[in-house]
Design a protein around this motif. Structure first.
Motif, PDB file in Angstrom:
ATOM      1  N   PHE A   1       0.831  -1.206   0.000  1.00  0.00           N
ATOM      2  CA  PHE A   1       0.000   0.000   0.000  1.00  0.00           C
ATOM      3  C   PHE A   1       0.864   1.253   0.000  1.00  0.00           C
ATOM      4  N   THR A   2       1.906   1.268   0.825  1.00  0.00           N
ATOM      5  CA  THR A   2       2.789   2.428   0.903  1.00  0.00           C
ATOM      6  C   THR A   2       3.507   2.663  -0.425  1.00  0.00           C
ATOM      7  N   LEU A   3       4.011   1.590  -1.038  1.00  0.00           N
ATOM      8  CA  LEU A   3       4.691   1.739  -2.327  1.00  0.00           C
ATOM      9  C   LEU A   3       3.729   2.200  -3.421  1.00  0.00           C
ATOM     10  N   THR A   4       2.522   1.680  -3.408  1.00  0.00           N
ATOM     11  CA  THR A   4       1.517   2.115  -4.385  1.00  0.00           C
ATOM     12  C   THR A   4       1.170   3.577  -4.188  1.00  0.00           C
ATOM     13  N   LEU A   5       1.019   4.000  -2.946  1.00  0.00           N
ATOM     14  CA  LEU A   5       0.723   5.396  -2.651  1.00  0.00           C
ATOM     15  C   LEU A   5       1.873   6.302  -3.084  1.00  0.00           C
ATOM     16  N   LEU A   6       3.100   5.884  -2.835  1.00  0.00           N
ATOM     17  CA  LEU A   6       4.267   6.654  -3.252  1.00  0.00           C
ATOM     18  C   LEU A   6       4.340   6.741  -4.772  1.00  0.00           C
ATOM     19  N   GLY A   7       4.112   5.616  -5.455  1.00  0.00           N
ATOM     20  CA  GLY A   7       4.121   5.608  -6.916  1.00  0.00           C
ATOM     21  C   GLY A   7       3.044   6.512  -7.492  1.00  0.00           C
ATOM     22  N   LEU A   8       1.862   6.482  -6.918  1.00  0.00           N
ATOM     23  CA  LEU A   8       0.774   7.341  -7.382  1.00  0.00           C
ATOM     24  C   LEU A   8       1.123   8.814  -7.176  1.00  0.00           C
ATOM     25  N   GLY A   9       1.753   9.123  -6.059  1.00  0.00           N
ATOM     26  CA  GLY A   9       2.170  10.507  -5.810  1.00  0.00           C
ATOM     27  C   GLY A   9       3.199  10.982  -6.824  1.00  0.00           C
ATOM     28  N   ILE A  10       4.157  10.125  -7.155  1.00  0.00           N
ATOM     29  CA  ILE A  10       5.188  10.492  -8.132  1.00  0.00           C
ATOM     30  C   ILE A  10       4.572  10.664  -9.515  1.00  0.00           C
ATOM     31  N   VAL A  11       3.705   9.735  -9.912  1.00  0.00           N
ATOM     32  CA  VAL A  11       3.047   9.842 -11.218  1.00  0.00           C
ATOM     33  C   VAL A  11       2.211  11.123 -11.289  1.00  0.00           C
TER      34      VAL A  11
ATOM     35  N   SER B   1       3.492  18.325 -13.569  1.00  0.00           N
ATOM     36  CA  SER B   1       4.613  19.116 -14.074  1.00  0.00           C
ATOM     37  C   SER B   1       4.570  19.211 -15.597  1.00  0.00           C
ATOM     38  N   ARG B   2       4.272  18.096 -16.248  1.00  0.00           N
ATOM     39  CA  ARG B   2       4.225  18.095 -17.722  1.00  0.00           C
ATOM     40  C   ARG B   2       3.064  18.919 -18.263  1.00  0.00           C
ATOM     41  N   LEU B   3       2.002  19.007 -17.506  1.00  0.00           N
ATOM     42  CA  LEU B   3       0.847  19.795 -17.925  1.00  0.00           C
ATOM     43  C   LEU B   3       1.024  21.278 -17.628  1.00  0.00           C
ATOM     44  N   GLY B   4       2.112  21.617 -16.937  1.00  0.00           N
ATOM     45  CA  GLY B   4       2.411  23.010 -16.664  1.00  0.00           C
ATOM     46  C   GLY B   4       1.686  23.590 -15.465  1.00  0.00           C
ATOM     47  N   LEU B   5       1.237  22.748 -14.555  1.00  0.00           N
ATOM     48  CA  LEU B   5       0.557  23.241 -13.371  1.00  0.00           C
ATOM     49  C   LEU B   5       1.564  23.820 -12.383  1.00  0.00           C
ATOM     50  N   ASP B   6       1.143  24.829 -11.637  1.00  0.00           N
ATOM     51  CA  ASP B   6       2.005  25.463 -10.639  1.00  0.00           C
ATOM     52  C   ASP B   6       2.007  24.600  -9.372  1.00  0.00           C
ATOM     53  N   LEU B   7       3.159  24.020  -9.035  1.00  0.00           N
ATOM     54  CA  LEU B   7       3.248  23.109  -7.914  1.00  0.00           C
ATOM     55  C   LEU B   7       3.986  23.712  -6.716  1.00  0.00           C
TER      56      LEU B   7
END
Length: 79
Positions: free
Chosen positions: A54-64, A70-76
């Motif tokens: 669950f933790t790895l899936t949550l981390l992967g989802l956060g990175i994706v 970032s690619r869509l140009g949103l202000d982060l």
């Protein structure tokens, strides 16, 4: 009559889900009584694997999500 339709459907849905949850909990409780032979150590190991997955899936989802944003140009940036 039309104003009561959502109330009736929501009440019916709550009733059906409540009955379903009752029988699901009862079934799991009965299965737990049958399988007392399962060791506590094995149960803890399985729980740990689920928590890590669950933790790895949550981390992967956060990175994706971050990369896509970032690619869509949103202000982060934080305020």
């Amino acid at each position: 009559m039309l104003d009561w339709t959502p109330v009736v459907f929501v009440a019916f849905k709550a009733l059906v889900l409540g009955i379903g949850m009752f029988y699901a909990i009862k079934w799991h409780y009965d299965q737990g009584k049958k399988e007392k032979a399962m060791e506590k150590r094995a149960l803890l190991r399985a729980s740990g694997k689920v928590a890590v997955a669950f933790t790895l899936t949550l981390l992967g989802l956060g990175i994706v999500t971050f990369v896509l944003a970032s690619r869509l140009g949103l202000d982060l940036t934080f305020p």
